[in-house]
Scaffold this motif. Structure first.
Motif, PDB file in Angstrom:
ATOM      1  N   LEU A  73       0.820  -1.202   0.000  1.00 14.18           N
ATOM      2  CA  LEU A  73       0.000   0.000   0.000  1.00 14.18           C
ATOM      3  C   LEU A  73       0.859   1.259   0.000  1.00 14.18           C
ATOM      4  O   LEU A  73       1.903   1.306   0.654  1.00 14.18           O
ATOM      5  N   MET A  74       0.383   2.254  -0.722  1.00 12.76           N
ATOM      6  CA  MET A  74       1.005   3.571  -0.727  1.00 12.76           C
ATOM      7  C   MET A  74       0.244   4.497   0.203  1.00 12.76           C
ATOM      8  O   MET A  74      -0.990   4.561   0.160  1.00 12.76           O
ATOM      9  N   THR A  75       0.959   5.230   1.044  1.00 11.99           N
ATOM     10  CA  THR A  75       0.342   6.266   1.861  1.00 11.99           C
ATOM     11  C   THR A  75       0.200   7.540   1.038  1.00 11.99           C
ATOM     12  O   THR A  75       1.151   7.983   0.395  1.00 11.99           O
ATOM     13  N   VAL A  76      -0.986   8.116   1.076  1.00  7.39           N
ATOM     14  CA  VAL A  76      -1.245   9.400   0.421  1.00  7.39           C
ATOM     15  C   VAL A  76      -1.526  10.413   1.522  1.00  7.39           C
ATOM     16  O   VAL A  76      -2.548  10.345   2.201  1.00  7.39           O
ATOM     17  N   ALA A  94       1.532   2.380 -10.904  1.00 12.93           N
ATOM     18  CA  ALA A  94       2.714   1.599 -10.525  1.00 12.93           C
ATOM     19  C   ALA A  94       2.358   0.240  -9.941  1.00 12.93           C
ATOM     20  O   ALA A  94       3.253  -0.544  -9.621  1.00 12.93           O
ATOM     21  N   GLY A  95       1.067  -0.043  -9.793  1.00 12.72           N
ATOM     22  CA  GLY A  95       0.657  -1.368  -9.349  1.00 12.72           C
ATOM     23  C   GLY A  95       0.416  -1.518  -7.869  1.00 12.72           C
ATOM     24  O   GLY A  95       0.382  -2.650  -7.356  1.00 12.72           O
ATOM     25  N   ALA A  96       0.218  -0.413  -7.139  1.00  9.38           N
ATOM     26  CA  ALA A  96      -0.091  -0.517  -5.714  1.00  9.38           C
ATOM     27  C   ALA A  96      -1.342  -1.352  -5.513  1.00  9.38           C
ATOM     28  O   ALA A  96      -2.284  -1.299  -6.310  1.00  9.38           O
ATOM     29  N   THR A  97      -1.364  -2.117  -4.429  1.00 10.44           N
ATOM     30  CA  THR A  97      -2.542  -2.919  -4.106  1.00 10.44           C
ATOM     31  C   THR A  97      -3.663  -2.046  -3.576  1.00 10.44           C
ATOM     32  O   THR A  97      -4.842  -2.343  -3.771  1.00 10.44           O
ATOM     33  N   GLY A  98      -3.286  -1.000  -2.869  1.00  8.78           N
ATOM     34  CA  GLY A  98      -4.266  -0.112  -2.287  1.00  8.78           C
ATOM     35  C   GLY A  98      -3.595   1.140  -1.774  1.00  8.78           C
ATOM     36  O   GLY A  98      -2.376   1.323  -1.909  1.00  8.78           O
TER      37      GLY A  98
END
Length: 296
Positions: A73-76, A94-98
């Motif tokens: 997961l990417m933090t926004v 980029a293919g982040a899961t969530g």
């Protein structure tokens, strides 16, 4: 996907301040080897606000190379909604899961603005979203009422509950049932949250002590509360290091002592020194010396 121990990992830097990809890969692999259930990059602990968006995507890709299909997961967490939407879209590409999404950490939005921002970011990324509710650090409380107002959008799937009020977990579940997966985000309230229904732990000290973190979670899930509590009581002085203005430096020092990692941080942060360093080092060294044996 939204259960288990999910480390909010630190970002590793070279002495010159560049991303240290090799050390990140080594440390992320230790999390996976210990049985963690995914990775969240570029959060508060990951010094995300100190990274460019391109650097954050590079960290995401480094984690993806290690997680081997587990959630990444990417933090926004951006001051402006436009910038948050841009990062969400880049992470999706980029293919982040969530995504784990924080309302603006600079402008303290009211409930209507908070909900609108979260909806905009979710739409821009079009990925599953964990709402990060942390009124202590970010001074915006994503309340159960706001969570209920967002429940019509299926992209909102989980809550990182970091209000620092153990009653909040029960309040969310009582109000919304199983609509959201509720994960605890406060290390030194983790066992308490798991005991009242949290299904996961977004953890910080796991970066230095992954096996013990996973052991507590798995024991709680198995109903072996007394065994989990024994480890948790040993762990508590360490877990307190996460609830601090200096959490990044605290945990990086713990990583240096426990897993031989580095302490480099991005300015304006500086590594711990003086009496504060001595205090944290004493806590970590004492814990290492008294480290409990883990049952199979």
């Amino acid at each position: 996907m939204w259960t288990g121990v999910i480390p909010a990992v630190t970002t590793k830097f070279t002495p010159e301040g560049d991303l240290d990809h090799a050390e990140m890969e080594r440390c992320f692999a230790l999390q996976m080897d210990a049985g963690c259930d995914g990775i969240i990059v570029c959060g508060s602990l990951g010094e995300g606000p100190m990274l460019s968006q391109d650097e954050r995507i590079a960290v995401l890709k480094r984690a993806q190379a290690v997680t081997q299909g587990k959630p990444t997961l990417m933090t926004v967490s951006e001051a402006g909604t436009r910038e948050a939407c841009a990062l969400a879209a880049k992470a999706a590409k980029a293919g982040a899961t969530g995504l784990m999404v924080v309302p603006s950490p600079i402008y303290h939005t009211d409930p209507a603005e908070t909900a609108a921002t979260l909806r905009a970011v979710a739409a821009a990324g079009d990925l599953p979203v964990m709402i990060y509710s942390n009124r202590v650090a970010y001074r915006v409380d994503v309340t159960p009422e706001i969570m209920e107002s967002l429940a019509d959008d299926a992209r909102f799937v989980a809550i990182k509950e970091s209000s620092d009020d153990i009653r909040r977990t029960t309040e969310i579940i009582n109000r919304l049932g199983d609509r959201y997966a509720v994960l605890t985000g406060v290390d030194n309230l983790a066992l308490e949250a798991l005991a009242v229904g949290a299904c996961g732990w977004v953890a910080g000290l796991v970066c230095a002590f992954p096996k013990e973190t996973v052991a507590i979670y798995r024991l709680m899930q198995a109903g072996r509360t007394a065994e989990a509590l024994a480890i948790y009581r040993w762990f508590r002085p360490l877990l307190d290091l996460d609830v601090s203005t200096f959490l990044v430096q605290n945990i990086k020092l713990a990583e240096a002592l426990a897993i031989g990692s580095t302490e480099h941080v991005r300015a304006p942060r500086k590594v711990l020194s003086g009496a504060r360093r001595a205090e944290v080092e004493a806590v970590v060294r004492d814990a290492i010396e008294r480290r409990p044996a883990l049952a199979a």
